[in-house]
Design a protein around this motif. Structure first.
Motif, PDB file in Angstrom:
ATOM      1  N   SER A 564     -49.741 -20.283  -8.936  1.00  0.00           N
ATOM      2  CA  SER A 564     -51.161 -20.669  -8.914  1.00  0.00           C
ATOM      3  C   SER A 564     -51.849 -20.343 -10.228  1.00  0.00           C
ATOM      4  N   THR A 566     -50.518 -20.268 -13.154  1.00  0.00           N
ATOM      5  CA  THR A 566     -50.055 -21.229 -14.160  1.00  0.00           C
ATOM      6  C   THR A 566     -50.776 -22.566 -14.031  1.00  0.00           C
ATOM      7  N   SER A 567     -51.260 -22.882 -12.825  1.00  0.00           N
ATOM      8  CA  SER A 567     -51.973 -24.148 -12.619  1.00  0.00           C
ATOM      9  C   SER A 567     -53.361 -24.133 -13.223  1.00  0.00           C
ATOM     10  N   SER A 574     -51.060 -19.632 -18.837  1.00  0.00           N
ATOM     11  CA  SER A 574     -49.649 -20.020 -18.821  1.00  0.00           C
ATOM     12  C   SER A 574     -48.839 -19.225 -19.836  1.00  0.00           C
ATOM     13  N   GLN A 605     -44.020 -25.847 -13.283  1.00  0.00           N
ATOM     14  CA  GLN A 605     -45.341 -25.663 -13.890  1.00  0.00           C
ATOM     15  C   GLN A 605     -45.229 -25.257 -15.358  1.00  0.00           C
ATOM     16  N   HIS A 609     -46.305 -27.223 -18.906  1.00  0.00           N
ATOM     17  CA  HIS A 609     -47.146 -26.579 -19.923  1.00  0.00           C
ATOM     18  C   HIS A 609     -46.483 -26.625 -21.297  1.00  0.00           C
TER      19      HIS A 609
END
Length: 877
Positions: A564, A566-567, A574, A605, A609
């Motif tokens: 979450s 990282t989102s 990130s 994820q 990134h």
């Protein structure tokens, strides 16, 4: 009479051994032992060994002697063959609860107040509720029934007895059997014992001594009179004690309606220096206003006070405890001044109108209680689910009025919360009643937060968290719902969120549970766009702690927090997670399926990134490490199909940036069970307004141990041409004889819609798969899928691409017709189905019709025997 060890009887009781009873009523006696010894007889007077009474068993062995003590109790001994075997002592039963015990019961906030101990504690329900406050993990109130039937009472007490033995609590059947039988004083004694065990405090019991007979009183008075004539002057202390005893004697005699001598009255001396009391004369003042004017003036004063109170409350919501502006933790308002309508008055008509539809429920309501409280008692057992949902939905529709009342009077919030919180315990998370109650509480939190957000958060901290904390510990499946509920009462500020998280940690006091809750709070922070630097540090710290935890569920929660975080659209979040790569990369060898699933989500994820970065050597090294994790899980033979399903949904967005994933991705997709694969390939159906529905959230494992995972249609995210090309290359490399259903499913899902032009790259794909597609046309199980592929290429746009596809199909179609009409014994598709496709293409006209005419003519000339078996001549009659 109450035994010292807790045994009870109607008038007297005493133990003969470890268990058993000795009952005396008037002049008769009833004795019963667990060993089988029983006797019913008459009490005889006795003067032996200082005893006043004796019971003879008339068996030549057993005799009981007892005496009456000055404090009103009895004591004696049980003799066997002339030898003393056991001693006993019994006291009068308590008729009322001691004040300390009563205050303690009130502090426990039981489901209903204690009015009659003998009746209220008979079924053991309240006793179970008392112990549930001290042992919430061992006592589940949903297993106890608050009923009056014998079977219900016995079941409740049996559950409690097993609990007492498990916890080695000194409470036995001799303690609670009399309570179950509603013997006078039994409940009071049991409660005193429970109070002593749970609080480790003794209850002072005051025993009133009985007065001796009247003749003894007279002789003692005469003796005291003689002693007073000879006694020396008493000291002040002795005089004070004597006066206390005299007052006690007056009190005791009054209780027994006995006459008593009054002490000698003391003379009242008149003091000369008394100050005279002057009373001022009352002066009347003329009233120049009439009654209506006075009432109007009083109303204006009350409105001004109320307005001033609202301003002060609003100001307290805008200022912090230090007097600063909004931005930190604030001091809550204490509610508005003035009279407010009780919340239960607002809820009563809603509940009544819903319950009136069921006559059985209306008859079962307790007339001694309010209809709302009685409804909650019957909600779990008697009220239908649909009716309960109707009640709570009706309350939600009036949530605005309830919220206004609770903001003005916080005590009303406490009443409403404690009243309906039991439904959160009794109903499972899948119940519609549970969902309606959670919706009601959320609605109240939102509306109260709009009026006074500071007070709303403080009420959740003081009232909500203490009752939700045990549920968060015990109910895994309800955690997400409760976390969402808590945040509806929290101010939308980062520091306020930190404050509620700290309060929750103190209330739970279990780190694994707290970390699991944090994994549900992070998505809520993202939705509110409140994930600032302080919150990120808080979440990442506990995520790192979770990764080192030996419990797999806690490792899952730690990875979920990182997924979450990282989102978040923030760049640094990130990068901070990437710095933890050495901490979680080794989890690729973890055997727990959900750890692997969360690890794939996290890798996806982070890969997305890194794809948007500048391609530094550090980023390339991190990407290679993440790709190795994905390959390790996708390439392992024993990886769970559920883990692969999660990975297919998560990694589909990475395929454009990392083509190296395509072979493994396509292989895993083809190897999935048909049901799982078709869910991923199923096109999304848009709503009438053109909106796309949200992704499905599924629990892959039954029960409450699994989290919910999003499943999306991967066709909208993957590079369709590259996936189709990889499928074709894999088929050639594997030297397949024919396509299987999964190959046609994936190929069909890759093809764009009919109104989308096909580029030259699709012709290369068609050239590789056309042999498999035309062979599938004559296979009964593959005909429909192959038919769709042929139609898509022959009728595609632009026309130039369609012509090339048609021209490339001539030779392959001719071979297909030969195989279909040859006498090889293979199972073939119905000729009518094949002819239907050919007629459809013939009717399209143009190059397709000409190509079909040419192929049929060649088939007649080259394979006339097979042509005669067919009905191809009907195509061009």
């Amino acid at each position: 009479w109450r035994l010292v060890d807790g045994a009870w009887a109607v008038t007297y009781a005493a133990p003969m051994s470890a268990v058993g009873s000795f009952l005396v009523s008037a002049a008769t006696v009833n004795i019963q032992h667990s060993t089988g010894l029983a006797h019913k007889g008459v009490v005889h007077p006795c003067n032996e060994n200082g005893y006043i009474g004796m019971v003879d068993y008339h068996d030549g062995q057993h005799i009981d002697y007892f005496n009456r003590n000055q404090d009103g109790s009895i004591s004696g001994a049980h003799f066997v063959n002339g030898q003393q075997f056991a001693e006993f002592t019994a006291k009068k039963p308590l008729q009322a609860l001691p004040r300390e015990v009563l205050k303690w019961l009130q502090s426990l906030d039981l489901s209903y107040s204690v009015r009659n101990c003998k009746r209220d504690f008979t079924n053991g329900f309240l006793v179970a509720e008392i112990f549930s406050r001290y042992f919430p993990n061992d006592i589940s109130m949903h297993t106890f029934e608050n009923g009056a039937k014998v079977a219900c009472r016995n079941d409740n007490w049996e559950q409690l007895f097993r609990f007492f033995k498990k916890k080695t609590l000194p409470i036995g059947r001799m303690d609670f059997d009399p309570v179950n039988q509603a013997i006078v004083g039994a409940a009071q004694a049991l409660l005193v014992k429970i109070y002593t065990i749970l609080t480790r405090r003794a209850v002072p019991v005051f025993i009133v001594q009985e007065l001796p007979p009247e003749d003894m009183m007279t002789s003692k008075r005469d003796l005291n009179a003689e002693e007073q004539t000879q006694a020396p002057p008493e000291s002040p202390m002795i005089a004070e004690l004597a006066s206390e005893q005299d007052a006690y004697r007056v009190f005791e005699a009054a209780r027994q309606n006995r006459p008593v001598e009054r002490s000698k009255p003391k003379a009242v001396e008149e003091k000369a220096d008394a100050v005279p009391l002057e009373i001022a004369e009352v002066k009347a003042r003329m009233v120049t206003k009439n009654v209506a004017q006075l009432r109007a003036q009083q109303s204006q004063i009350q409105q001004a006070n109320a307005q001033k109170s609202r301003q002060m409350t609003s100001m307290s919501a805008r200022k912090s405890s230090a007097g600063t502006d909004v931005g930190g933790l604030s001091t809550p308002a204490l509610g508005y001044v003035g009279t407010t309508r009780a919340a239960i008055d607002l809820m009563r008509p809603i509940v009544q109108s819903a319950l009136q539809e069921n006559e059985r429920v209306m008859k079962s309501l307790d007339p001694r209680k309010d209809v709302v409280a009685s409804f909650m008692e019957l909600c779990r057992t008697l009220v239908p689910e649909s009716m309960s949902v109707q009640v709570f939905d009706g309350l939600s529709s009036q949530a605005g009025q309830l919220a206004d009342v609770m903001v003005k009077s916080p005590a009303e919030f406490y009443k409403v919360w404690t009243l309906y919180c039991t439904a959160l315990v009794e109903f499972s998370e899948s119940s519609p009643v549970f969902e309606s109650v959670v919706h009601l509480f959320k609605r109240l939190g939102v509306l109260m937060g709009e009026v006074d957000p500071v007070l709303t958060q403080q009420l959740m901290t003081d009232v909500g968290l203490p009752s939700l904390a045990p549920l968060l510990i015990d109910s895994d499946g309800k955690r997400e719902h409760f976390c969402e509920l808590i945040y509806t009462y929290t101010q939308p500020q980062a520091l306020s969120r930190l404050g509620i998280l700290r309060a929750l940690k103190e209330a739970i006091d279990r780190l694994p549970v707290y970390i699991a809750c944090l994994s549900y709070f992070v998505p809520l922070e993202l939705q509110a766009e409140l994930l600032d630097e302080n919150l990120v540090k808080h979440y990442m710290y506990y995520a790192l702690v979770a990764l080192q935890n030996p419990q797999p569920k806690i490792r899952v929660a730690g990875l979920a927090i990182l997924v979450s975080v990282t989102s978040s659209p923030e760049e640094n979040t990130s990068q901070n997670v990437l710095s933890l790569l050495p901490s979680f990369i080794e989890l690729v060898h973890d055997g727990w399926w959900e750890v692997q699933a969360q690890l794939l989500l996290l890798c996806a994820q982070l890969l997305i990134h890194l794809a948007g970065g500048q391609g530094s050597p550090e980023d390339s090294a991190s990407a290679d490490a993440l790709l190795s994790v994905v390959s390790g899980l996708f390439g392992a033979a024993g990886t769970s199909k559920i883990v692969l399903q999660v990975g297919l949904c998560a990694l589909v967005k990475c395929l454009r940036h990392y083509p190296a994933l395509l072979p493994a991705y396509v292989s895993v997709l083809l190897g999935q069970p048909a049901g799982l694969r078709q869910r991923l390939l199923q096109a999304v159906t848009k709503a009438d307004d053109g909106s796309v529905p949200p992704p499905r959230r599924l629990a892959y494992v039954m029960g409450t141990s699994s989290r919910l995972y999003e499943e999306c249609c991967i066709c909208g995210f993957w590079p369709a041409v590259e996936v189709a090309r990889t499928l074709a290359v894999r088929a050639e490399a594997s030297r397949l004889d024919n396509f299987e259903p999964e190959h046609l499913e994936v190929l069909t899902a890759c093809l764009p819609e009919q109104d989308v032009d096909l580029g030259e790259e699709w012709l290369a794909v068609f050239e590789k798969v056309k042999a498999y597609v035309f062979v599938a046309l004559i296979d009964p199980s593959l005909h429909l899928g192959a038919r769709e592929v042929v139609r898509r290429f022959w009728l595609c746009r632009p026309q130039n691409t369609a012509l090339k596809a048609i021209d490339a199909s001539k030779k392959t179609l001719l071979q297909t017709l030969r195989i279909n009409y040859s006498d090889t014994g293979h199972t073939r598709v119905q000729e009518a189905d094949l002819l239907e496709l050919l007629r459809e293409m013939r009717d399209a006209g143009g190059a397709i019709s000409a190509m079909l005419q040419s192929v049929v003519d060649q088939f007649r000339e080259a394979h006339n025997t097979e042509f005669l078996r067919s009905r191809l001549d009907t195509l061009f009659e």
